[in-house]
Each structure stands twice: as C-alpha cells, then as structure tokens.
Design a protein around this motif. Structure first.
Motif, PDB file in Angstrom:
ATOM      1  N   CYS A  95      -8.757  10.556  -2.829  1.00 50.45           N
ATOM      2  CA  CYS A  95      -7.761  11.539  -2.420  1.00 50.45           C
ATOM      3  C   CYS A  95      -6.442  10.783  -2.201  1.00 50.45           C
ATOM      4  O   CYS A  95      -6.444   9.635  -1.719  1.00 50.45           O
ATOM      5  CB  CYS A  95      -8.275  12.161  -1.122  1.00 50.45           C
ATOM      6  SG  CYS A  95      -7.246  13.402  -0.369  1.00 50.45           S
ATOM      7  N   HIS A  96      -5.317  11.393  -2.547  1.00 47.94           N
ATOM      8  CA  HIS A  96      -4.023  10.715  -2.437  1.00 47.94           C
ATOM      9  C   HIS A  96      -2.920  11.691  -2.037  1.00 47.94           C
ATOM     10  O   HIS A  96      -2.918  12.869  -2.437  1.00 47.94           O
ATOM     11  CB  HIS A  96      -3.638  10.085  -3.782  1.00 47.94           C
ATOM     12  CG  HIS A  96      -2.203   9.654  -3.868  1.00 47.94           C
ATOM     13  ND1 HIS A  96      -1.216  10.465  -4.391  1.00 47.94           N
ATOM     14  CD2 HIS A  96      -1.597   8.502  -3.473  1.00 47.94           C
ATOM     15  CE1 HIS A  96      -0.062   9.835  -4.317  1.00 47.94           C
ATOM     16  NE2 HIS A  96      -0.268   8.638  -3.777  1.00 47.94           N
ATOM     17  N   THR A  97      -1.969  11.173  -1.269  1.00 50.73           N
ATOM     18  CA  THR A  97      -0.723  11.870  -1.040  1.00 50.73           C
ATOM     19  C   THR A  97       0.402  10.859  -0.862  1.00 50.73           C
ATOM     20  O   THR A  97       0.150   9.678  -0.575  1.00 50.73           O
ATOM     21  CB  THR A  97      -0.812  12.791   0.188  1.00 50.73           C
ATOM     22  OG1 THR A  97       0.325  13.667   0.196  1.00 50.73           O
ATOM     23  CG2 THR A  97      -0.847  11.997   1.496  1.00 50.73           C
ATOM     24  N   ARG A  98       1.605  11.310  -1.074  1.00 50.00           N
ATOM     25  CA  ARG A  98       2.784  10.501  -0.808  1.00 50.00           C
ATOM     26  C   ARG A  98       3.536  11.161   0.338  1.00 50.00           C
ATOM     27  O   ARG A  98       3.972  12.315   0.224  1.00 50.00           O
ATOM     28  CB  ARG A  98       3.665  10.371  -2.036  1.00 50.00           C
ATOM     29  CG  ARG A  98       4.819   9.385  -1.848  1.00 50.00           C
ATOM     30  CD  ARG A  98       5.450   8.998  -3.160  1.00 50.00           C
ATOM     31  NE  ARG A  98       6.562   8.094  -2.993  1.00 50.00           N
ATOM     32  CZ  ARG A  98       6.464   6.775  -2.842  1.00 50.00           C
ATOM     33  NH1 ARG A  98       5.279   6.201  -2.851  1.00 50.00           N
ATOM     34  NH2 ARG A  98       7.543   6.019  -2.700  1.00 50.00           N
ATOM     35  N   TYR A  99       3.653  10.441   1.418  1.00 51.10           N
ATOM     36  CA  TYR A  99       4.202  10.993   2.663  1.00 51.10           C
ATOM     37  C   TYR A  99       5.225  10.027   3.210  1.00 51.10           C
ATOM     38  O   TYR A  99       4.918   8.860   3.438  1.00 51.10           O
ATOM     39  CB  TYR A  99       3.061  11.203   3.664  1.00 51.10           C
ATOM     40  CG  TYR A  99       3.483  11.738   5.012  1.00 51.10           C
ATOM     41  CD1 TYR A  99       3.433  10.922   6.144  1.00 51.10           C
ATOM     42  CD2 TYR A  99       3.880  13.056   5.163  1.00 51.10           C
ATOM     43  CE1 TYR A  99       3.791  11.406   7.379  1.00 51.10           C
ATOM     44  CE2 TYR A  99       4.241  13.550   6.402  1.00 51.10           C
ATOM     45  CZ  TYR A  99       4.201  12.715   7.515  1.00 51.10           C
ATOM     46  OH  TYR A  99       4.553  13.215   8.737  1.00 51.10           O
ATOM     47  N   ARG A 100       6.449  10.511   3.397  1.00 55.33           N
ATOM     48  CA  ARG A 100       7.543   9.679   3.905  1.00 55.33           C
ATOM     49  C   ARG A 100       7.669   8.397   3.080  1.00 55.33           C
ATOM     50  O   ARG A 100       7.729   7.286   3.635  1.00 55.33           O
ATOM     51  CB  ARG A 100       7.353   9.383   5.385  1.00 55.33           C
ATOM     52  CG  ARG A 100       7.507  10.635   6.245  1.00 55.33           C
ATOM     53  CD  ARG A 100       7.414  10.365   7.729  1.00 55.33           C
ATOM     54  NE  ARG A 100       7.625  11.578   8.503  1.00 55.33           N
ATOM     55  CZ  ARG A 100       7.521  11.648   9.830  1.00 55.33           C
ATOM     56  NH1 ARG A 100       7.196  10.567  10.532  1.00 55.33           N
ATOM     57  NH2 ARG A 100       7.721  12.780  10.460  1.00 55.33           N
ATOM     58  N   GLU A 101       7.680   8.552   1.757  1.00 56.94           N
ATOM     59  CA  GLU A 101       7.924   7.463   0.804  1.00 56.94           C
ATOM     60  C   GLU A 101       6.832   6.406   0.815  1.00 56.94           C
ATOM     61  O   GLU A 101       7.052   5.273   0.371  1.00 56.94           O
ATOM     62  CB  GLU A 101       9.292   6.830   1.035  1.00 56.94           C
ATOM     63  CG  GLU A 101      10.437   7.823   0.869  1.00 56.94           C
ATOM     64  CD  GLU A 101      11.792   7.180   1.034  1.00 56.94           C
ATOM     65  OE1 GLU A 101      11.858   5.987   1.386  1.00 56.94           O
ATOM     66  OE2 GLU A 101      12.793   7.883   0.818  1.00 56.94           O
ATOM     67  N   ARG A 102       5.647   6.767   1.286  1.00 59.36           N
ATOM     68  CA  ARG A 102       4.528   5.830   1.285  1.00 59.36           C
ATOM     69  C   ARG A 102       3.300   6.523   0.690  1.00 59.36           C
ATOM     70  O   ARG A 102       3.055   7.693   0.955  1.00 59.36           O
ATOM     71  CB  ARG A 102       4.236   5.362   2.710  1.00 59.36           C
ATOM     72  CG  ARG A 102       3.086   4.387   2.805  1.00 59.36           C
ATOM     73  CD  ARG A 102       2.871   3.907   4.226  1.00 59.36           C
ATOM     74  NE  ARG A 102       1.626   3.165   4.339  1.00 59.36           N
ATOM     75  CZ  ARG A 102       1.164   2.638   5.461  1.00 59.36           C
ATOM     76  NH1 ARG A 102       1.851   2.758   6.579  1.00 59.36           N
ATOM     77  NH2 ARG A 102       0.015   1.989   5.470  1.00 59.36           N
ATOM     78  N   ASP A 103       2.561   5.758  -0.126  1.00 60.61           N
ATOM     79  CA  ASP A 103       1.349   6.282  -0.742  1.00 60.61           C
ATOM     80  C   ASP A 103       0.150   6.054   0.168  1.00 60.61           C
ATOM     81  O   ASP A 103      -0.021   4.956   0.718  1.00 60.61           O
ATOM     82  CB  ASP A 103       1.097   5.592  -2.085  1.00 60.61           C
ATOM     83  CG  ASP A 103       2.087   6.028  -3.141  1.00 60.61           C
ATOM     84  OD1 ASP A 103       2.787   5.159  -3.692  1.00 60.61           O
ATOM     85  OD2 ASP A 103       2.165   7.235  -3.417  1.00 60.61           O
ATOM     86  N   TYR A 104      -0.673   7.101   0.286  1.00 66.07           N
ATOM     87  CA  TYR A 104      -1.895   7.017   1.083  1.00 66.07           C
ATOM     88  C   TYR A 104      -3.087   7.400   0.205  1.00 66.07           C
ATOM     89  O   TYR A 104      -3.048   8.411  -0.501  1.00 66.07           O
ATOM     90  CB  TYR A 104      -1.832   7.961   2.284  1.00 66.07           C
ATOM     91  CG  TYR A 104      -0.822   7.559   3.322  1.00 66.07           C
ATOM     92  CD1 TYR A 104       0.500   7.992   3.247  1.00 66.07           C
ATOM     93  CD2 TYR A 104      -1.195   6.735   4.392  1.00 66.07           C
ATOM     94  CE1 TYR A 104       1.432   7.608   4.203  1.00 66.07           C
ATOM     95  CE2 TYR A 104      -0.267   6.355   5.354  1.00 66.07           C
ATOM     96  CZ  TYR A 104       1.041   6.792   5.248  1.00 66.07           C
ATOM     97  OH  TYR A 104       1.954   6.411   6.191  1.00 66.07           O
ATOM     98  N   PHE A 105      -4.115   6.571   0.253  1.00 72.10           N
ATOM     99  CA  PHE A 105      -5.393   6.845  -0.401  1.00 72.10           C
ATOM    100  C   PHE A 105      -6.485   6.816   0.657  1.00 72.10           C
ATOM    101  O   PHE A 105      -6.407   6.058   1.625  1.00 72.10           O
ATOM    102  CB  PHE A 105      -5.703   5.785  -1.459  1.00 72.10           C
ATOM    103  CG  PHE A 105      -4.845   5.852  -2.696  1.00 72.10           C
ATOM    104  CD1 PHE A 105      -3.657   5.138  -2.775  1.00 72.10           C
ATOM    105  CD2 PHE A 105      -5.223   6.621  -3.781  1.00 72.10           C
ATOM    106  CE1 PHE A 105      -2.866   5.193  -3.911  1.00 72.10           C
ATOM    107  CE2 PHE A 105      -4.444   6.685  -4.927  1.00 72.10           C
ATOM    108  CZ  PHE A 105      -3.254   5.970  -4.989  1.00 72.10           C
ATOM    109  N   GLY A 106      -7.538   7.608   0.407  1.00 71.21           N
ATOM    110  CA  GLY A 106      -8.713   7.503   1.245  1.00 71.21           C
ATOM    111  C   GLY A 106      -9.555   6.307   0.832  1.00 71.21           C
ATOM    112  O   GLY A 106      -9.160   5.512  -0.024  1.00 71.21           O
ATOM    113  N   GLN A 107     -10.751   6.222   1.424  1.00 75.21           N
ATOM    114  CA  GLN A 107     -11.628   5.084   1.132  1.00 75.21           C
ATOM    115  C   GLN A 107     -12.396   5.278  -0.170  1.00 75.21           C
ATOM    116  O   GLN A 107     -12.968   4.328  -0.704  1.00 75.21           O
ATOM    117  CB  GLN A 107     -12.607   4.866   2.298  1.00 75.21           C
ATOM    118  CG  GLN A 107     -13.867   5.729   2.275  1.00 75.21           C
ATOM    119  CD  GLN A 107     -13.605   7.208   2.581  1.00 75.21           C
ATOM    120  OE1 GLN A 107     -12.516   7.576   3.032  1.00 75.21           O
ATOM    121  NE2 GLN A 107     -14.609   8.036   2.349  1.00 75.21           N
ATOM    122  N   GLY A 108     -12.403   6.489  -0.684  1.00 77.99           N
ATOM    123  CA  GLY A 108     -13.062   6.784  -1.945  1.00 77.99           C
ATOM    124  C   GLY A 108     -14.494   7.248  -1.780  1.00 77.99           C
ATOM    125  O   GLY A 108     -15.150   6.975  -0.773  1.00 77.99           O
TER     126      GLY A 108
END
Length: 115
Positions: A95-108
């Motif tokens: 899962c991914h999102t870009r929030y406040r110019e930073r990329d976030y991924f879950g652990q998969g």
C-alpha cells in the motif's frame, strides 16, 4: 505519523482470487490518492492500481480487467480485489501514499500464485 498496514495475502491457485486490505492512520485519508504496488523477486517495484480522492481509478494493462482497487473513507481503508490470478502476479504487495511530499509504504503482504 502516517502508518499503512496491509493484510490479506496468501497462497492461491492460478485462476483464484484474493482481496488485500490496507489500514491507514495518521493522515486525512479521504483527501489523498492511494496506490497498490508490487515487487517480485529480482524485479523493480511496480504500480498495479491507483485510486484518487474522488474514487477514479487507473491500472496498467497487466492487471486491467482482473484487479479492482477501492477505498472506504469512513474506515480509512484501501482494498485490492484480485481475480483470475496468474503465477506472474506472485509478489509482495504494498500500500502506498504520498503525504506532505513524502512517500509512505506499508510492510507489504505476500501473494503467491502456484498450483
């Protein structure tokens, strides 16, 4: 702090189905596009589905017609319904999102398609 937690992976036979879930926290979920990526062994991470804040969706040709991304803005949850799975769909799904110019991924979560 944004946190994304995937679940729902597993082993399935070719032609089978799985539904992945992603629980999001630490962000105003309904305002942001969300994505599913996957990474197979020895390959680059690739985008497999995207959903906007207005629920419009986009898919690469490799999964179009087989995968469906959806979101529940009340539960802060993202989903990926995967049908007609093929061995080449085997990968870790993120899962991914870009929030406040930073990329976030879950652990998969691992998806394995094999007979």
């Amino acid at each position: 702090q944004v946190r994304l937690v995937e679940s729902g992976g597993g082993l399935v036979q070719p032609g089978g189905s799985l539904r992945l879930s992603c629980a999001a926290s630490g962000m105003n979920f309904k305002l942001f596009p969300m994505d599913w990526y996957r990474q197979a062994p020895g390959k680059q991470r690739e985008l497999v589905a995207r959903i906007s804040s207005s629920h419009s969706t986009d898919y690469p040709d490799s999964v179009k017609g087989r995968f469906t991304i959806s979101r529940d803005n009340v539960r802060n949850a993202l989903y990926l319904q995967m049908n007609s799975l093929k061995p080449e769909d085997t990968a870790v799904y993120y899962c991914h999102t870009r929030y406040r110019e930073r990329d976030y991924f879950g652990q998969g979560t691992q998806v394995s398609v094999s007979s």
